[in-house]
Motif scaffolding. Sequence first.
Motif, mmCIF file in Angstrom:
data_model
loop_
_atom_site.group_PDB
_atom_site.id
_atom_site.type_symbol
_atom_site.label_atom_id
_atom_site.label_comp_id
_atom_site.label_asym_id
_atom_site.label_seq_id
_atom_site.Cartn_x
_atom_site.Cartn_y
_atom_site.Cartn_z
ATOM 1 N N ASN A 138 -3.702 -4.182 10.370
ATOM 2 C CA ASN A 138 -4.126 -2.898 10.940
ATOM 3 C C ASN A 138 -2.998 -1.886 10.877
ATOM 4 O OD1 ASN A 138 -5.575 -5.090 13.030
ATOM 5 N ND2 ASN A 138 -6.858 -3.449 12.235
ATOM 6 N N ALA A 139 -3.381 -0.613 10.922
ATOM 7 C CA ALA A 139 -2.386 0.442 11.124
ATOM 8 C C ALA A 139 -2.321 0.715 12.624
ATOM 9 C CB ALA A 139 -2.802 1.695 10.371
ATOM 10 N N SER A 140 -1.161 1.171 13.087
ATOM 11 C CA SER A 140 -1.035 1.371 14.535
ATOM 12 C C SER A 140 -1.897 2.539 15.018
ATOM 13 C CB SER A 140 0.432 1.546 14.939
ATOM 14 O OG SER A 140 1.071 2.411 14.057
ATOM 15 N N ARG A 142 7.315 3.757 13.165
ATOM 16 C CA ARG A 142 6.326 3.172 12.250
ATOM 17 C C ARG A 142 7.044 2.354 11.170
ATOM 18 N NH1 ARG A 142 2.583 6.145 9.248
ATOM 19 N NH2 ARG A 142 1.800 4.041 9.061
ATOM 20 N N GLY A 143 6.312 1.439 10.593
ATOM 21 C CA GLY A 143 6.802 0.736 9.412
ATOM 22 C C GLY A 143 7.888 -0.293 9.658
ATOM 23 N N ASP A 150 4.205 -10.165 4.648
ATOM 24 C CA ASP A 150 3.966 -9.416 5.891
ATOM 25 C C ASP A 150 2.446 -9.300 6.002
ATOM 26 O OD1 ASP A 150 4.071 -7.725 8.069
ATOM 27 O OD2 ASP A 150 4.524 -5.936 6.880
ATOM 28 N N VAL A 194 -0.195 -7.780 6.893
ATOM 29 C CA VAL A 194 -0.676 -6.510 7.457
ATOM 30 C C VAL A 194 -2.189 -6.573 7.666
ATOM 31 C CG1 VAL A 194 -0.867 -4.032 7.033
ATOM 32 C CG2 VAL A 194 1.094 -5.299 6.143
ATOM 33 N N GLY A 223 0.815 -1.204 0.000
ATOM 34 C CA GLY A 223 0.000 0.000 0.000
ATOM 35 C C GLY A 223 0.848 1.253 0.000
ATOM 36 N N CYS A 273 7.059 -3.591 7.787
ATOM 37 C CA CYS A 273 7.338 -3.518 6.342
ATOM 38 C C CYS A 273 8.839 -3.636 6.098
ATOM 39 C CB CYS A 273 6.888 -2.177 5.763
ATOM 40 S SG CYS A 273 5.200 -1.744 6.115
ATOM 41 N N GLN A 331 -3.698 8.123 6.256
ATOM 42 C CA GLN A 331 -3.407 7.891 7.671
ATOM 43 C C GLN A 331 -2.470 8.973 8.183
ATOM 44 O OE1 GLN A 331 -1.041 4.181 8.125
ATOM 45 N NE2 GLN A 331 -1.277 3.980 5.931
ATOM 46 N N ALA A 365 5.202 3.782 6.385
ATOM 47 C CA ALA A 365 5.057 2.340 6.144
ATOM 48 C C ALA A 365 4.765 2.125 4.661
ATOM 49 C CB ALA A 365 3.922 1.787 7.005
ATOM 50 N N GLY A 366 4.463 0.879 4.309
ATOM 51 C CA GLY A 366 4.049 0.584 2.944
ATOM 52 C C GLY A 366 5.185 0.639 1.926
HETATM 53 N N1 PLP Z 1 0.000 1.401 5.946
HETATM 54 C C1 PLP Z 1 0.517 0.514 5.111
HETATM 55 C C2 PLP Z 1 0.362 0.763 3.657
HETATM 56 C C3 PLP Z 1 1.200 -0.608 5.604
HETATM 57 O O1 PLP Z 1 1.737 -1.501 4.776
HETATM 58 C C4 PLP Z 1 1.309 -0.780 7.018
HETATM 59 C C5 PLP Z 1 2.023 -1.890 7.622
HETATM 60 O O2 PLP Z 1 2.676 -2.681 7.091
HETATM 61 C C6 PLP Z 1 0.754 0.152 7.828
HETATM 62 C C7 PLP Z 1 0.116 1.231 7.285
HETATM 63 C C8 PLP Z 1 0.861 0.020 9.292
HETATM 64 O O3 PLP Z 1 2.019 0.590 9.716
HETATM 65 P P1 PLP Z 1 2.162 1.029 11.234
HETATM 66 O O4 PLP Z 1 1.942 -0.219 12.016
HETATM 67 O O5 PLP Z 1 3.523 1.547 11.333
HETATM 68 O O6 PLP Z 1 1.097 2.055 11.475
#
Ligand code: PLP
Length: 248
Positions: free
Chosen positions: A112-114, A198-199, A108, A110, A13, A202, A48, A20-21
């Motif tokens: 949720n976002a933190s 963050r990230g 990975d 994924v 993403g 990834c 985000q 991240a992403g």
């Molecule tokens: N956004 C994307 C596109 C991601 O791939 C990821 C995690 O791999 C996240 C958000 C989440 O990242 P974080 O846990 O650092 O918020």
Amino acid sequence: MTAESHLLLCVGGIDPTGGAGLLRDAWTVSRRAPELRCEYVVSAWTWQGRGRPARARGLAPKVLERELDRASRSLGPLYVKLGLLSAETTEVVADWLRRREPRAVVLDPVLNASDGGSLGAEPEGLRALFPLVSLVTPNRHERLALGLGEPAPGMSPLPCPLLAKGVDAREGRVCDTLVDGLELVHFDRARVPGQDPRGTGCALATAIACALARGAAVADACGQAIAWLDHARIQARVGPDGRPHLRS
Ligand code: PLP
């Protein structure tokens, strides 16, 4: 065949903050294996940052399928890192993996976002990818959601090797455990103090994919990537979303 002829394809993403992403993947490749030929395929756009819950819009499955075929049409060994995949797209990714048969695939998973919110991924589709990948790298929350147990000797066989991030460790220590068949490898080391950038998920999975593309075996690739990330996280700086980001 040299690593220069290998293709690393990162699918993930877009996080416009760069934390991240795919932007984090590109940063990681530039640090870990700049000699590799690399392609990037966007699986989803996300919004985000600044503590707002994340939102995401995945690519239409047909469009993603076309992009995967386009990006992987060159000859030569293919290595794949899979990041954020929305629930609607896991089937086309599975079909593409069956057709293209990469040499190694790091997933990975994924969810949720933190910062919270939904990124559009679902455990069920990700589980269906397990038999097609070389390694899956879930954190504790993802292991729970994916129905994966905690690593233990004699645990029931998994459909693919697993790097369980953040397993129980002694005071002041952190540990990630690789489960590969019956073998358990513990990466136990001193905890790096400070906020979690963050990230990191990834970056770790991409660094492992880079090491695999350079010819390392799975356990060595995990060890190299973990050691690098432990060092990189010390240099984290505040990013545009007000959260610590990996830098160098
Ligand atoms: N956004 C994307 C596109 C991601 O791939 C990821 C995690 O791999 C996240 C958000 C989440 O990242 P974080 O846990 O650092 O918020």
